[in-house]
Design an enzyme around this catalytic site. Structure first.
Site, PDB file in Angstrom:
ATOM      1  N   ARG A 175      -2.174  -6.097  -8.770  1.00  0.00           N
ATOM      2  CA  ARG A 175      -1.349  -7.139  -8.110  1.00  0.00           C
ATOM      3  C   ARG A 175      -1.334  -8.208  -9.420  1.00  0.00           C
ATOM      4  O   ARG A 175      -0.558  -8.694  -9.731  1.00  0.00           O
ATOM      5  CB  ARG A 175      -1.383  -7.682  -6.995  1.00  0.00           C
ATOM      6  N   HIS A 179       0.835  -1.280   0.088  1.00  0.00           N
ATOM      7  CA  HIS A 179       0.032   0.050   0.087  1.00  0.00           C
ATOM      8  C   HIS A 179       0.594   1.161   0.079  1.00  0.00           C
ATOM      9  O   HIS A 179       0.676   2.199  -0.789  1.00  0.00           O
ATOM     10  CB  HIS A 179      -0.628  -0.093   1.230  1.00  0.00           C
ATOM     11  N   SER A 217      -3.085  -7.404   3.018  1.00  0.00           N
ATOM     12  CA  SER A 217      -3.171  -7.385   4.247  1.00  0.00           C
ATOM     13  C   SER A 217      -3.827  -8.753   5.014  1.00  0.00           C
ATOM     14  O   SER A 217      -3.169  -9.332   5.925  1.00  0.00           O
ATOM     15  CB  SER A 217      -4.445  -6.414   4.527  1.00  0.00           C
ATOM     16  N   LYS A 250     -17.080  -5.661   7.047  1.00  0.00           N
ATOM     17  CA  LYS A 250     -15.899  -6.509   6.819  1.00  0.00           C
ATOM     18  C   LYS A 250     -15.044  -7.043   7.987  1.00  0.00           C
ATOM     19  O   LYS A 250     -14.190  -7.761   7.913  1.00  0.00           O
ATOM     20  CB  LYS A 250     -14.928  -5.460   5.913  1.00  0.00           C
TER      21      LYS A 250
HETATM   22  P1  ADP Z   1      -5.912  -5.596   0.496  1.00  0.00           P
HETATM   23  O1  ADP Z   1      -6.359  -6.257  -0.871  1.00  0.00           O
HETATM   24  O2  ADP Z   1      -4.383  -5.704   0.698  1.00  0.00           O
HETATM   25  O3  ADP Z   1      -6.454  -6.335   1.694  1.00  0.00           O
HETATM   26  P2  ADP Z   1      -7.111  -3.160   0.484  1.00  0.00           P
HETATM   27  O4  ADP Z   1      -8.396  -3.633   0.160  1.00  0.00           O
HETATM   28  O5  ADP Z   1      -6.929  -2.142   1.756  1.00  0.00           O
HETATM   29  O6  ADP Z   1      -6.006  -4.212   0.572  1.00  0.00           O
HETATM   30  O7  ADP Z   1      -6.600  -2.593  -0.819  1.00  0.00           O
HETATM   31  C1  ADP Z   1      -6.678  -1.165  -1.243  1.00  0.00           C
HETATM   32  C2  ADP Z   1      -5.990  -1.030  -2.551  1.00  0.00           C
HETATM   33  O8  ADP Z   1      -4.642  -1.449  -2.506  1.00  0.00           O
HETATM   34  C3  ADP Z   1      -6.423  -2.061  -3.630  1.00  0.00           C
HETATM   35  O9  ADP Z   1      -6.280  -1.150  -4.972  1.00  0.00           O
HETATM   36  C4  ADP Z   1      -5.361  -3.221  -3.963  1.00  0.00           C
HETATM   37  O10 ADP Z   1      -5.636  -3.488  -5.140  1.00  0.00           O
HETATM   38  C5  ADP Z   1      -4.390  -2.318  -3.667  1.00  0.00           C
HETATM   39  N1  ADP Z   1      -2.952  -3.025  -3.068  1.00  0.00           N
HETATM   40  C6  ADP Z   1      -3.236  -3.956  -1.855  1.00  0.00           C
HETATM   41  N2  ADP Z   1      -1.921  -4.457  -1.696  1.00  0.00           N
HETATM   42  C7  ADP Z   1      -1.101  -4.087  -2.494  1.00  0.00           C
HETATM   43  C8  ADP Z   1       0.300  -4.552  -3.192  1.00  0.00           C
HETATM   44  N3  ADP Z   1       0.827  -5.068  -2.522  1.00  0.00           N
HETATM   45  N4  ADP Z   1       0.564  -3.934  -4.424  1.00  0.00           N
HETATM   46  C9  ADP Z   1      -0.067  -3.109  -5.196  1.00  0.00           C
HETATM   47  N5  ADP Z   1      -1.434  -2.897  -4.605  1.00  0.00           N
HETATM   48  C10 ADP Z   1      -1.935  -3.145  -3.732  1.00  0.00           C
END
Ligand code: ADP
Length: 161
Positions: free
Chosen positions: A90, A17, A128, A41
């Site tokens: 990703r 992130h 996460s 969630k």
């Molecule tokens: P996660 O998918 O890790 O539970 P979130 O829902 O908080 O996290 O994700 C928020 C944004 O961050 C989304 O657009 C997700 O694709 C992106 N994201 C999460 N982890 C990564 C990563 N390792 N590299 C690039 N983008 C990421």
């Protein structure tokens, strides 16, 4: 002035992130990290804890602001004069869901643009939920999250156990 929002749950914020936040901050005048305040969630960190961690780990980036939203992202975008939604990509699995989401958001609000930043290779497998899973089973996660988050994870799991 171009304003972007980077939405997510951030439960907790990972180095993946942070990489997207740092790179977006170079592209836009202002980046708002929009923390989803959504109790359904069932996050392990409370909304306040997630915001606090994000605030601390992004303190070195001048044009980043941490905020929150509930409900439809496009409503938040419209009412805050935001130009762009930024998402990280990703894998193919992200692509499918993000493709659908971007088109739906554009349908709901024709002015909204979504831009995607490809993950940095070293973070491409990070999420996460996976970080929490590894930690829960005693795996090393110091490469995956900022130090502050690692410490909060240790405290959190001491509370839970
Ligand atoms: P996660 O998918 O890790 O539970 P979130 O829902 O908080 O996290 O994700 C928020 C944004 O961050 C989304 O657009 C997700 O694709 C992106 N994201 C999460 N982890 C990564 C990563 N390792 N590299 C690039 N983008 C990421």
């Amino acid at each position: 002035m171009t304003v972007a929002v980077y939405p997510g749950s951030f439960d907790p914020v990972t180095n993946g992130h942070l990489d997207i936040i740092e790179r977006s901050a170079k592209l836009f005048d202002k980046v708002i990290v929009g923390v989803l305040n959504n109790s359904s969630k069932n996050p392990i960190f409370s909304f306040d804890e997630r915001v606090e961690m994000l605030t601390e780990v992004t303190a070195h980036i001048g044009n980043v602001e941490i905020s929150s939203f509930e409900g439809l992202l496009v409503d938040y975008v419209e009412s805050n004069n935001i130009d762009v939604i930024v998402k990280g990509l990703r894998a193919i699995s992200d692509f499918e869901i993000e493709f659908q989401m971007a088109l739906m958001n554009r349908k709901l609000s024709s002015e909204v643009e979504t831009m995607f930043l490809m993950t940095s290779q070293e973070y491409s497998y990070l999420s996460s939920s996976l970080v929490k899973e590894v930690f829960r089973h005693g795996g090393e996660i110091c490469e995956f999250v900022p130090n502050l988050v690692l410490n909060r994870m240790k405290e959190k799991y001491m509370e839970v156990l």
